[in-house]
Design an enzyme around this catalytic site. Structure first.
Site, mmCIF file in Angstrom:
data_model
loop_
_atom_site.group_PDB
_atom_site.id
_atom_site.type_symbol
_atom_site.label_atom_id
_atom_site.label_comp_id
_atom_site.label_asym_id
_atom_site.label_seq_id
_atom_site.Cartn_x
_atom_site.Cartn_y
_atom_site.Cartn_z
ATOM 1 N N ARG A 208 -0.677 9.690 -41.664
ATOM 2 C CA ARG A 208 0.065 9.407 -42.913
ATOM 3 C C ARG A 208 0.778 10.670 -43.383
ATOM 4 O O ARG A 208 1.956 10.621 -43.762
ATOM 5 C CB ARG A 208 -0.916 8.900 -43.966
ATOM 6 C CG ARG A 208 -0.340 8.662 -45.356
ATOM 7 C CD ARG A 208 -1.438 8.067 -46.232
ATOM 8 N NE ARG A 208 -1.161 8.172 -47.654
ATOM 9 C CZ ARG A 208 -0.520 7.258 -48.372
ATOM 10 N NH1 ARG A 208 -0.048 6.181 -47.778
ATOM 11 N NH2 ARG A 208 -0.341 7.409 -49.662
ATOM 12 N N TYR B 51 4.515 17.454 -50.034
ATOM 13 C CA TYR B 51 5.106 17.504 -48.699
ATOM 14 C C TYR B 51 6.331 18.410 -48.650
ATOM 15 O O TYR B 51 6.739 18.822 -47.569
ATOM 16 C CB TYR B 51 5.472 16.095 -48.233
ATOM 17 C CG TYR B 51 4.264 15.207 -48.087
ATOM 18 C CD1 TYR B 51 3.328 15.444 -47.084
ATOM 19 C CD2 TYR B 51 4.022 14.148 -48.961
ATOM 20 C CE1 TYR B 51 2.199 14.644 -46.955
ATOM 21 C CE2 TYR B 51 2.900 13.346 -48.840
ATOM 22 C CZ TYR B 51 1.992 13.600 -47.838
ATOM 23 O OH TYR B 51 0.875 12.821 -47.716
ATOM 24 N N HIS C 61 2.527 5.903 -53.620
ATOM 25 C CA HIS C 61 2.085 6.885 -54.600
ATOM 26 C C HIS C 61 2.388 6.390 -56.007
ATOM 27 O O HIS C 61 3.415 5.743 -56.246
ATOM 28 C CB HIS C 61 2.791 8.223 -54.378
ATOM 29 C CG HIS C 61 2.233 9.001 -53.227
ATOM 30 N ND1 HIS C 61 2.913 10.041 -52.636
ATOM 31 C CD2 HIS C 61 1.054 8.898 -52.557
ATOM 32 C CE1 HIS C 61 2.174 10.547 -51.652
ATOM 33 N NE2 HIS C 61 1.053 9.861 -51.592
ATOM 34 N N ARG D 95 -2.972 4.246 -45.704
ATOM 35 C CA ARG D 95 -4.245 4.933 -45.899
ATOM 36 C C ARG D 95 -5.296 4.276 -45.001
ATOM 37 O O ARG D 95 -5.109 3.163 -44.527
ATOM 38 C CB ARG D 95 -4.701 4.860 -47.358
ATOM 39 C CG ARG D 95 -3.728 5.475 -48.365
ATOM 40 C CD ARG D 95 -4.264 5.312 -49.775
ATOM 41 N NE ARG D 95 -3.405 5.934 -50.783
ATOM 42 C CZ ARG D 95 -2.431 5.311 -51.436
ATOM 43 N NH1 ARG D 95 -2.193 4.020 -51.170
ATOM 44 N NH2 ARG D 95 -1.705 5.933 -52.332
ATOM 45 N N LYS E 208 -4.484 1.616 -52.954
ATOM 46 C CA LYS E 208 -5.246 2.449 -53.879
ATOM 47 C C LYS E 208 -5.090 1.927 -55.303
ATOM 48 O O LYS E 208 -4.013 1.511 -55.712
ATOM 49 C CB LYS E 208 -4.748 3.899 -53.783
ATOM 50 C CG LYS E 208 -5.639 4.903 -54.491
ATOM 51 C CD LYS E 208 -5.167 6.318 -54.197
ATOM 52 C CE LYS E 208 -6.085 7.340 -54.847
ATOM 53 N NZ LYS E 208 -5.638 8.725 -54.539
ATOM 54 N N HIS F 173 -5.755 9.902 -41.764
ATOM 55 C CA HIS F 173 -4.880 10.331 -42.856
ATOM 56 C C HIS F 173 -3.867 11.368 -42.372
ATOM 57 O O HIS F 173 -2.806 11.531 -42.981
ATOM 58 C CB HIS F 173 -5.717 10.898 -44.012
ATOM 59 C CG HIS F 173 -5.157 10.580 -45.355
ATOM 60 N ND1 HIS F 173 -5.219 9.320 -45.912
ATOM 61 C CD2 HIS F 173 -4.498 11.347 -46.267
ATOM 62 C CE1 HIS F 173 -4.649 9.330 -47.107
ATOM 63 N NE2 HIS F 173 -4.197 10.546 -47.334
#
Length: 338
Positions: A276, A308, A299, A172, A197, A273
């Protein structure tokens, strides 16, 4: 329409002031970069209408301007502007009128433009487009004022390292910005993300090619940028020897995008991003298991990774073959492919 030239000095100042306001408000680098470009079109339109003072602006002017946008042709691809592009202009107009009210430049009511209907989709680059970005870092060095050849080569090496981190390792924006040199274990080919994150840490494997780019940058070129300082940050700005922020890295990516000379690629509105999104999509297209991609990206749940499957056009149940994240090296771009 980025080549439009505003004749009115107050409008040029207004565009710059709007950009600085967005930055201070903490908007994403892509927003800070793109919205003022869209507003330049509005200001250019006002000049053509002999409206040379922003205090003359009213809702009717904005509505008429938006109607011209809907009727305007796409200068690169023909046809009209896409609904997605029109929505970005609407977003820009909303933010701009908010800015005018907040800073006391103009008492103007909120605009009443409805978003155009669009399909939600993730923007990603193809493998070929990623290759073009890497190739752009190899273009012949053209020394500029106050930037010698060695410094320019160091900047190019830093660009390759940037692509290695944000595409090759799928980080990220804030994760990449926060990286220190000490977060890279060159012996084990692992990158330690300490500021993920929700404060989650993770270890990310580095492919052989990307490790090569990082090694070359850190040991052969980064000293040229640090100028003898003891900076720990991985990405160093040559002018200040300080840690590069997201906006600066974003601008470097945009520079590479334009240097490719590929009009289709240049037309895409990409950011860090996007890199990514691209590696996640390429993994899925290559058959890597969702659980492995999810761990790679950091994640917290598979739901975040499942988006995705729609991008890659692959049913979830068929994204199974790769069971070990360490096998991903065979998917990534090799030196020969670049």
């Amino acid at each position: 329409m980025k080549k439009l030239v505003l004749q009115n000095p107050s409008y040029r100042y207004l565009e710059q002031s709007f950009k600085e306001w967005l930055d201070v408000q903490g908007y994403a680098p892509s927003t800070v970069y793109n919205l003022p470009n869209h507003i330049r079109e509005l200001l250019y339109y006002l000049e053509k209408q002999d409206i040379n003072n922003i205090k003359e602006l009213n809702i009717k002017h904005i509505e008429n301007y938006y109607q011209t946008l809907k009727e305007r042709s796409n200068q690169r691809r023909g046809g009209g502007l896409s609904n997605g592009h029109l929505n970005k202009h609407i977003q820009s107009l909303r933010k701009f009128t908010t800015y005018l009210r907040k800073v006391g430049r103009l008492e103007i009511p909120e605009i009443n433009l409805k978003d155009e209907e669009t399909e939600n989709r993730i923007i990603y680059l193809t493998v070929e487009e990623i290759q073009q970005l890497f190739k752009a870092t190899r273009q012949a060095v053209e020394p500029r004022e106050r930037v010698n050849v060695r410094t320019y080569e160091a900047i190019q090496a830093r660009d390759r390292a940037m692509l290695a981190v944000f595409y090759g390792c799928g980080l990220r924006r804030t994760e990449g910005v926060s990286l220190d040199v000490g977060d890279i274990n060159f012996d084990k080919s692992v990158l330690h993300v300490r500021k993920g994150k929700n404060y989650k840490e993770r270890l990310v494997p580095i492919s052989k090619t990307n490790l090569k780019y990082l090694t070359e940058y850190v040991y052969d070129h980064r000293p040229e940028l640090t100028n003898g300082s003891k900076a720990e940050a991985l990405f160093i700005a040559y002018s200040t020897t300080k840690r590069m922020q997201g906006q600066s890295l974003f601008i470097r990516l945009k520079n590479l995008q334009y240097q490719t000379g590929d009009q289709d690629l240049i037309e895409k509105e990409i950011g860090l991003h996007t890199l990514r999104h691209s590696i996640a999509t390429h993994f899925l297209q290559a058959g890597m298991k969702l659980e492995s991609i999810s761990r790679f990206l950091g994640h917290s749940s598979l739901e975040s990774t499942q988006i995705y499957t729609h991008v890659a056009g692959i049913p979830i149940e068929k994204a199974q073959p790769f069971n070990n994240i360490k096998n991903y090296d065979s998917i990534q771009l090799s030196e020969d492919e670049l």
